[in-house]
Design an enzyme around this catalytic site. Structure first.
Site, short mmCIF file in Angstrom:
data_model
loop_
_atom_site.label_atom_id
_atom_site.label_comp_id
_atom_site.label_asym_id
_atom_site.label_seq_id
_atom_site.Cartn_x
_atom_site.Cartn_y
_atom_site.Cartn_z
N GLY A 15 -2.25 11.30 -13.61
CA GLY A 15 -1.62 12.50 -14.19
C GLY A 15 -0.12 12.48 -13.94
N ARG A 76 -4.82 6.54 -17.20
CA ARG A 76 -5.81 6.16 -16.19
C ARG A 76 -6.52 4.94 -16.76
NH1 ARG A 76 -6.30 12.19 -16.02
NH2 ARG A 76 -5.29 12.80 -14.09
N ASP A 107 -3.75 9.41 -5.44
CA ASP A 107 -4.59 8.55 -4.60
C ASP A 107 -5.38 7.51 -5.39
OD1 ASP A 107 -6.16 10.52 -5.69
OD2 ASP A 107 -7.36 10.87 -3.88
N THR A 130 2.12 13.46 -7.73
CA THR A 130 1.00 14.29 -8.22
C THR A 130 1.32 15.75 -7.95
OG1 THR A 130 -1.28 14.97 -7.80
CG2 THR A 130 -0.23 13.74 -6.05
N ASP A 132 -0.82 17.83 -7.33
CA ASP A 132 -1.89 18.38 -6.49
C ASP A 132 -1.58 18.43 -4.99
OD1 ASP A 132 -3.42 18.83 -8.71
OD2 ASP A 132 -4.67 17.05 -8.49
N ASP A 134 -2.29 16.43 -2.64
CA ASP A 134 -3.53 16.22 -1.88
C ASP A 134 -3.61 14.84 -1.23
OD1 ASP A 134 -3.70 14.89 -4.25
OD2 ASP A 134 -5.78 15.37 -4.64
N ARG A 176 -8.33 20.09 -9.56
CA ARG A 176 -9.75 19.80 -9.71
C ARG A 176 -10.39 19.63 -8.34
NH1 ARG A 176 -10.12 15.95 -14.35
NH2 ARG A 176 -8.89 14.66 -12.95
O1 F6P Z 1 -2.68 15.43 -12.05
C1 F6P Z 1 -3.61 16.17 -11.36
C2 F6P Z 1 -4.29 17.11 -12.31
O2 F6P Z 1 -3.33 17.89 -12.96
C3 F6P Z 1 -5.34 17.98 -11.68
O3 F6P Z 1 -4.82 19.12 -11.04
C4 F6P Z 1 -6.19 18.30 -12.87
O4 F6P Z 1 -7.46 18.64 -12.50
C5 F6P Z 1 -6.18 17.01 -13.63
O5 F6P Z 1 -4.97 16.37 -13.31
C6 F6P Z 1 -6.29 17.18 -15.13
O6 F6P Z 1 -6.28 15.94 -15.72
P1 F6P Z 1 -6.20 15.71 -17.31
O7 F6P Z 1 -4.82 16.04 -17.75
O8 F6P Z 1 -6.54 14.30 -17.47
O9 F6P Z 1 -7.19 16.65 -17.90
#
Ligand code: F6P
Length: 327
Positions: A15, A76, A107, A130, A132, A134, A176
């Site tokens: 992301g 990804r 991660d 990120t 997040d 995390d 998430r």
């Molecule tokens: O980059 C992390 C994140 O934003 C999370 O907080 C979220 O759950 C996820 O990516 C969403 O991913 P995507 O944009 O692939 O739906």
């Protein structure tokens, strides 16, 4: 692993997060200053597998420090998870003599880097990019501050209308698997409750307190819900509450991807610049297969294989503080 690094590849993966461009800029400029060649790998690991790699110079990173997203694009990459994909990726790096990598991502991206450097003789340095926050081994990740501030700005606005109508608002923020955006934005906006994936929620207690507030005519309530909370987000929680308290006027607002975009905050730009600079320094100094973090405002280096196993922990004292301040 002790060969001198002369040609660096840089990529963004997973992301996107605001500040990734500032990190790319810092990597490119520091590498050029040290007389290294730099290559931008497009679309994360996909560019390595599919040979989508471009030469970068000082001008290719001009006027990007203030921009969200990532000029190198991201993805990804499923193919990179397979040995054949990684072999192709290695061959594409070898073709250009790229002998060092900087990976900006979360991660999952570090896991890929760790596996790759175990299999092939290419030192990798991770930068935590990120929203997040995390990843254990750093107090902050690139993009978190901007995302949390975007959420705060939106929640403040929602509180105005919640107040005008005496309503309960369930506001869903990103995360998430991680509750940091929820926790920080919830504290900063005086939210009455904060629901995060890392902690079990006492839903009966929330219902009871909403009931009691309804009786006291304290109807304005903001509950922040991380998307990965145990109930499955704000919509599901809303159904649950409506079931128990049908008279309570409730609205849901899902902030979504606006939290990932936008111009990075000053803090994220500085953080990304420092981390990018130290990533190249690490490659030069032979500090390989680590990710660059920041702890107590000092650079901190965590082996990639440790970073992939650990998550940041949300402390009990924070949760206690949230409870006390929201009463
Ligand atoms: O980059 C992390 C994140 O934003 C999370 O907080 C979220 O759950 C996820 O990516 C969403 O991913 P995507 O944009 O692939 O739906």
């Amino acid at each position: 692993m002790s060969k001198k690094v002369t040609k660096i590849g840089v990529l963004t993966s997973g992301g996107d997060s605001p500040g990734m461009n500032a990190a790319i800029r810092a990597v490119v400029r520091t590498a050029l200053y040290n007389k290294m060649e730099v290559f931008g790998i497009m679309h994360g690991y996909t560019g390595m597998v599919e040979d989508d790699i471009i030469k970068m110079d000082g001008r290719s990173v001009a006027n990007i420090i203030q921009r969200g997203g990532t000029i190198l694009k991201t993805s990804r990459c499923i193919e990179f998870m397979q040995p054949e994909g990684r072999k192709k990726a290695y061959e594409n790096l070898q073709k250009r003599g790229i002998n060092g990598l900087v990976i900006i991502g979360g991660d999952g991206s570090f896991r890929g880097a760790q596996t790759f450097s175990n299999e092939f003789d290419i030192p990798c340095i991770g930068l935590p990019g990120t929203i997040d926050k995390d990843i254990a081994g750093t107090d902050y990740t690139i993009g978190f501050d901007t995302a949390a501030n975007t959420a705060v700005e939106a929640i403040d606005k929602i509180r105005d209308t919640a107040d005008a109508h005496d309503r309960l608002f369930l506001i869903e923020v990103m995360g998430r698997d991680a509750g940091y955006i929820a926790l920080h934005s919830g504290i900063a906006t005086g939210a009455e409750n904060i629901l995060i994936p890392e902690k079990k929620t006492d839903i009966d207690q929330i219902i009871q307190s909403l009931e009691e507030k309804e009786k006291r005519k304290k109807l304005v309530n903001i509950i922040i819900v991380a998307e990965g909370d145990e109930f499955g987000g704000a919509d599901e929680l809303s159904k649950l509450i409506k079931n128990k308290l049908p008279k309570l006027e409730t609205r849901v607002c899902i902030l979504g991807h606006i939290q990932r975009g936008g111009s990075p905050s000053c803090m994220d730009r500085v953080l990304a610049s420092r981390m990018g600079y130290h990533a190249v320094e690490s490659l030069i100094e032979g500090r390989h297969n680590v990710f660059v973090g920041i702890v107590n405002n000092k650079m901190n280096y965590t082996p990639l294989n440790e970073a992939v196993k650990k998550k940041q922990r949300i402390s009990e004292s924070w949760m206690q503080m949230v409870k006390i301040l929201a009463t």
